[in-house]
Design a protein around this motif. Structure first.
Motif, PDB file in Angstrom:
ATOM      1  N   VAL A  13      -5.819  51.950  37.523  1.00  0.00           N
ATOM      2  CA  VAL A  13      -6.783  51.388  37.019  1.00  0.00           C
ATOM      3  C   VAL A  13      -7.693  52.360  36.322  1.00  0.00           C
ATOM      4  CG1 VAL A  13      -9.092  50.390  37.951  1.00  0.00           C
ATOM      5  CG2 VAL A  13      -7.016  50.172  39.199  1.00  0.00           C
ATOM      6  N   ALA A  14      -7.908  54.007  36.471  1.00  0.00           N
ATOM      7  CA  ALA A  14      -8.326  54.850  35.827  1.00  0.00           C
ATOM      8  C   ALA A  14      -8.275  55.370  34.779  1.00  0.00           C
ATOM      9  CB  ALA A  14      -9.590  55.654  36.907  1.00  0.00           C
ATOM     10  N   GLY A  15      -6.995  56.040  34.803  1.00  0.00           N
ATOM     11  CA  GLY A  15      -5.973  56.475  33.688  1.00  0.00           C
ATOM     12  C   GLY A  15      -6.200  57.664  34.530  1.00  0.00           C
ATOM     13  N   ILE A  16      -5.585  58.615  33.844  1.00  0.00           N
ATOM     14  CA  ILE A  16      -4.997  60.073  34.619  1.00  0.00           C
ATOM     15  C   ILE A  16      -5.574  60.930  34.160  1.00  0.00           C
ATOM     16  CG2 ILE A  16      -3.689  61.029  32.659  1.00  0.00           C
ATOM     17  CD1 ILE A  16      -2.826  61.489  35.337  1.00  0.00           C
ATOM     18  N   ASP A  17      -7.079  60.271  33.475  1.00  0.00           N
ATOM     19  CA  ASP A  17      -7.958  61.746  32.927  1.00  0.00           C
ATOM     20  C   ASP A  17      -8.825  61.799  34.080  1.00  0.00           C
ATOM     21  OD1 ASP A  17      -6.461  62.732  30.693  1.00  0.00           O
ATOM     22  OD2 ASP A  17      -7.194  60.749  29.682  1.00  0.00           O
ATOM     23  N   HIS A  18      -9.003  60.433  34.815  1.00  0.00           N
ATOM     24  CA  HIS A  18     -10.575  60.285  36.100  1.00  0.00           C
ATOM     25  C   HIS A  18      -9.924  59.982  37.113  1.00  0.00           C
ATOM     26  CE1 HIS A  18     -12.035  59.398  31.901  1.00  0.00           C
ATOM     27  NE2 HIS A  18     -11.537  59.202  31.791  1.00  0.00           N
ATOM     28  N   ILE A  19      -8.742  61.086  37.602  1.00  0.00           N
ATOM     29  CA  ILE A  19      -8.895  61.752  38.940  1.00  0.00           C
ATOM     30  C   ILE A  19      -8.342  63.158  39.262  1.00  0.00           C
ATOM     31  CG2 ILE A  19      -7.737  58.832  39.253  1.00  0.00           C
ATOM     32  CD1 ILE A  19      -4.667  60.314  39.053  1.00  0.00           C
ATOM     33  N   GLY A  20      -8.773  63.438  40.417  1.00  0.00           N
ATOM     34  CA  GLY A  20      -8.824  63.866  41.383  1.00  0.00           C
ATOM     35  C   GLY A  20      -7.902  64.388  43.142  1.00  0.00           C
ATOM     36  N   ILE A  21      -8.252  65.199  43.957  1.00  0.00           N
ATOM     37  CA  ILE A  21      -8.431  65.518  45.100  1.00  0.00           C
ATOM     38  C   ILE A  21      -9.015  66.049  45.717  1.00  0.00           C
ATOM     39  CG2 ILE A  21      -6.922  66.704  46.575  1.00  0.00           C
ATOM     40  CD1 ILE A  21      -4.378  66.551  44.196  1.00  0.00           C
ATOM     41  N   LEU A  40     -14.140  51.352  39.729  1.00  0.00           N
ATOM     42  CA  LEU A  40     -12.346  52.371  38.906  1.00  0.00           C
ATOM     43  C   LEU A  40     -12.499  52.262  37.517  1.00  0.00           C
ATOM     44  CD1 LEU A  40      -9.668  52.414  41.796  1.00  0.00           C
ATOM     45  CD2 LEU A  40     -11.489  54.630  40.920  1.00  0.00           C
ATOM     46  N   GLU A  41     -12.723  51.250  36.951  1.00  0.00           N
ATOM     47  CA  GLU A  41     -12.386  51.005  35.795  1.00  0.00           C
ATOM     48  C   GLU A  41     -13.628  51.177  34.720  1.00  0.00           C
ATOM     49  OE1 GLU A  41     -12.240  45.846  36.047  1.00  0.00           O
ATOM     50  OE2 GLU A  41     -10.147  46.418  36.999  1.00  0.00           O
ATOM     51  N   ARG A  42     -15.030  51.689  35.076  1.00  0.00           N
ATOM     52  CA  ARG A  42     -15.790  51.658  34.465  1.00  0.00           C
ATOM     53  C   ARG A  42     -15.723  53.232  34.414  1.00  0.00           C
ATOM     54  NH1 ARG A  42     -21.797  49.252  36.527  1.00  0.00           N
ATOM     55  NH2 ARG A  42     -22.157  50.048  34.701  1.00  0.00           N
ATOM     56  N   LEU A  43     -14.552  54.173  35.169  1.00  0.00           N
ATOM     57  CA  LEU A  43     -14.724  55.770  34.776  1.00  0.00           C
ATOM     58  C   LEU A  43     -14.419  56.461  33.271  1.00  0.00           C
ATOM     59  CD1 LEU A  43     -13.477  57.258  38.952  1.00  0.00           C
ATOM     60  CD2 LEU A  43     -15.766  57.453  37.767  1.00  0.00           C
ATOM     61  N   PRO A  44     -13.895  55.919  33.133  1.00  0.00           N
ATOM     62  CA  PRO A  44     -13.400  56.026  31.621  1.00  0.00           C
ATOM     63  C   PRO A  44     -14.887  56.613  30.845  1.00  0.00           C
ATOM     64  CG  PRO A  44     -11.657  54.879  31.967  1.00  0.00           C
ATOM     65  CD  PRO A  44     -12.793  54.633  33.106  1.00  0.00           C
ATOM     66  N   ALA A  45     -15.667  55.463  30.321  1.00  0.00           N
ATOM     67  CA  ALA A  45     -16.824  55.179  29.996  1.00  0.00           C
ATOM     68  C   ALA A  45     -17.582  56.490  30.106  1.00  0.00           C
ATOM     69  CB  ALA A  45     -17.194  53.634  29.931  1.00  0.00           C
ATOM     70  N   ASN A  46     -17.779  56.814  31.366  1.00  0.00           N
ATOM     71  CA  ASN A  46     -18.386  57.825  32.263  1.00  0.00           C
ATOM     72  C   ASN A  46     -17.630  59.079  31.995  1.00  0.00           C
ATOM     73  OD1 ASN A  46     -18.736  59.024  34.501  1.00  0.00           O
ATOM     74  ND2 ASN A  46     -20.868  58.651  33.940  1.00  0.00           N
ATOM     75  N   GLY A  47     -17.241  59.484  32.371  1.00  0.00           N
ATOM     76  CA  GLY A  47     -16.008  60.388  32.119  1.00  0.00           C
ATOM     77  C   GLY A  47     -16.051  60.711  32.970  1.00  0.00           C
ATOM     78  N   GLY A  48     -16.524  60.284  34.297  1.00  0.00           N
ATOM     79  CA  GLY A  48     -16.030  60.675  35.741  1.00  0.00           C
ATOM     80  C   GLY A  48     -14.902  61.215  35.950  1.00  0.00           C
ATOM     81  N   VAL A  49     -15.256  61.644  37.241  1.00  0.00           N
ATOM     82  CA  VAL A  49     -13.387  61.559  38.345  1.00  0.00           C
ATOM     83  C   VAL A  49     -13.878  61.771  39.792  1.00  0.00           C
ATOM     84  CG1 VAL A  49     -12.059  63.647  38.875  1.00  0.00           C
ATOM     85  CG2 VAL A  49     -13.084  63.743  36.947  1.00  0.00           C
ATOM     86  N   ALA A  50     -12.369  60.250  40.013  1.00  0.00           N
ATOM     87  CA  ALA A  50     -12.757  60.174  41.787  1.00  0.00           C
ATOM     88  C   ALA A  50     -11.405  61.051  41.861  1.00  0.00           C
ATOM     89  CB  ALA A  50     -11.730  59.022  41.403  1.00  0.00           C
ATOM     90  N   MET A  51     -11.941  61.491  43.313  1.00  0.00           N
ATOM     91  CA  MET A  51     -11.336  62.712  44.081  1.00  0.00           C
ATOM     92  C   MET A  51     -10.190  62.004  45.071  1.00  0.00           C
ATOM     93  SD  MET A  51     -12.840  66.439  43.050  1.00  0.00           S
ATOM     94  CE  MET A  51     -12.477  66.770  41.493  1.00  0.00           C
ATOM     95  N   ALA A  52      -9.062  61.941  44.788  1.00  0.00           N
ATOM     96  CA  ALA A  52      -8.523  61.480  46.125  1.00  0.00           C
ATOM     97  C   ALA A  52      -9.191  61.685  47.838  1.00  0.00           C
ATOM     98  CB  ALA A  52      -6.982  60.148  46.126  1.00  0.00           C
ATOM     99  N   THR A  53      -9.178  61.421  48.680  1.00  0.00           N
ATOM    100  CA  THR A  53      -9.084  62.082  49.665  1.00  0.00           C
ATOM    101  C   THR A  53      -7.824  62.285  50.973  1.00  0.00           C
ATOM    102  OG1 THR A  53     -10.708  62.399  51.916  1.00  0.00           O
ATOM    103  CG2 THR A  53     -10.236  59.973  51.297  1.00  0.00           C
ATOM    104  N   PHE A  54      -7.938  62.420  52.224  1.00  0.00           N
ATOM    105  CA  PHE A  54      -6.475  62.430  52.839  1.00  0.00           C
ATOM    106  C   PHE A  54      -7.060  61.948  54.146  1.00  0.00           C
ATOM    107  CE2 PHE A  54      -4.728  66.619  50.219  1.00  0.00           C
ATOM    108  CZ  PHE A  54      -4.960  66.537  49.597  1.00  0.00           C
ATOM    109  N   VAL A  55      -8.112  61.683  54.307  1.00  0.00           N
ATOM    110  CA  VAL A  55      -8.697  60.912  55.665  1.00  0.00           C
ATOM    111  C   VAL A  55      -8.010  60.213  56.628  1.00  0.00           C
ATOM    112  CG1 VAL A  55     -10.540  60.597  56.928  1.00  0.00           C
ATOM    113  CG2 VAL A  55     -11.257  61.899  54.723  1.00  0.00           C
TER     114      VAL A  55
END
Length: 406
Positions: free
Chosen positions: A317-325, A238-253
């Motif tokens: 950890v990743a920052g608000i710009d790098h999370i989703g659903i 997660l800490e590496r996502l800002p440098a990549n620009g990626g997005v981690a989408m939290a799941t509900f399972v």
């Protein structure tokens, strides 16, 4: 267990979603339609309430504030070779059939601009994501064909390893990506297909982040620090996502978000296998078996607050710009209280509002981050296509042949 949301916050959430709808990273409706009715859309008309059979239908997507959906064109990882490719094509055909059947509700989206256009004319943008590298049968030409058919992300593995990448839930073999696996990532970058790192091992995640020149996606994964399940994302990733620009989408399972649910789910899965059923089966027969087991062994229940705990940590950890659903609806037998189906997203947003999340941050979570991610991959692909040719590497090649050099 009932989940009681603050009605004032729910109304605020609905108003926010009217302006910034959800882009959800993963929904398994196509596979559920295959399993339940062999793609007979007359028997599962999702224009009307299908809550007796599915987590997903059009009225509930509207009620949930969903503006764009990545439909998973998943096939099981025990399929291989041509069988996996054919089944993936059938899944793609199902999504296209849904879009054609409900043109006033759905619009096929291939780009971020298409997503925006769908929203502008009141339709739900429909994107395609292939779940598992077995869908390309170790062929970069097949990867390119899936892209031409509309697939805009590919999860590198599902529950089992592929010959070129390790899964989170299999024994390590490649210890990340092989040389061919790295080439798959590079070719996905060149095409503009998002590299999806849900389901893959931490070593595969780290290798892909090292190789990828475009932002990556985790289409349906939560935080491993909050719930120590191998399907979740370690903090160092997660800490590496800002440098990549990626997005981690939290799941509900539930078994991925609630620690107490892990052991219970393991036992429930064993019960399903004892009845000759896959734990991933969501047919009425399978749901009857699951229901009977749950009646005899009450399950720990996740709630919308449980998912919010993951998002709180992932934001930190990743920052608000790098999370989703990425809910994973119709891909799981059980869902959290308050998030029982696709109409439940306002409950999650209400929970986050109650925790002090700003409306600006929530707009990033639901809509803006995903659109930026798509545009980022498109921008990288434009540059790469101008200078690089399609790769002709084969998995039997340990190093690129001279003809494959760029």
């Amino acid at each position: 267990m009932a989940y009681v949301a603050d009605p004032v916050m729910v109304e605020r959430a609905r108003a926010l979603l009217a302006e910034h709808p959800v882009v959800d990273g993963h929904n398994d409706l196509p596979w559920a339609l295959r399993e339940q009715v062999r793609y007979d859309l007359d028997r599962r008309d999702v224009a009307v309430d299908q809550s007796a059979f599915l987590h997903t239908d059009l009225p509930r997507l509207r009620a949930g504030g969903v503006g764009a959906q990545f439909w998973s064109v998943y096939v099981p990882s025990d399929l291989a070779g041509d069988a996996a490719v054919s089944a993936t094509l059938e899944q793609i055909d199902c999504v296209r059939a849904l879009v054609e059947r409900y043109p006033d509700q759905l619009r096929l989206a291939l780009t971020a601009e298409d997503v925006e256009a769908a929203r502008a004319d009141g339709r739900i943008a429909s994107l395609l994501g292939a779940e598992g590298g077995h869908s390309i049968a170790c062929s970069l030409a097949t990867l390119r064909a899936l892209y031409e058919l509309g697939v805009r992300y590919m999860t590198l593995t599902h529950n089992d390893n592929v010959p070129w990448a390790d899964s989170a839930t299999d024994e390590p073999a490649a210890h990340g990506l092989t040389t061919f696996g790295e080439e798959v990532v590079r070719e996905m970058n060149r095409l503009g297909m998002l590299v999806d790192l849900s389901h893959v091992s931490p070593d595969t995640m780290r290798d892909a982040l090292r190789v990828s020149r475009a932002p990556v996606i985790f289409s349906h994964s939560s935080s491993r620090a909050v719930c120590d399940h191998p399907r979740n994302i370690p903090d160092d990733v997660l800490e590496r996502l800002p440098a990549n620009g990626g997005v981690a989408m939290a799941t509900f399972v539930p078994k991925f978000v609630l620690p107490e649910a892990i052991a219970w789910t393991r036992a429930a899965d064993q019960n399903m296998r004892a009845h000759g059923l896959s734990p991933l089966d969501t047919t009425p027969e399978a749901m009857k078996v699951q229901g009977a087991y749950e009646a005899a062994h009450p399950r720990p229940v996740a709630t919308a607050a449980t998912v919010a705990d993951h998002l709180d940590h992932m934001r930190e950890v990743a920052g608000i710009d790098h999370i989703g659903i990425g809910g994973d609806y119709d891909g799981t037998a059980f869902t959290p209280a308050g998030l029982e189906d696709v109409s439940g997203y306002p409950h999650l947003i209400a929970e986050l509002l109650g925790r002090g999340w700003s409306e600006a941050d929530l707009a990033k979570l639901t809509w803006q981050n995903a659109l930026r991610l798509l545009r980022g991959a498109e921008d990288v692909a434009r540059g790469l296509r101008a200078t690089e040719r399609p790769s002709i590497m084969r998995i039997t090649d340990t190093e690129p042949s001279p003809e494959a050099s760029r």
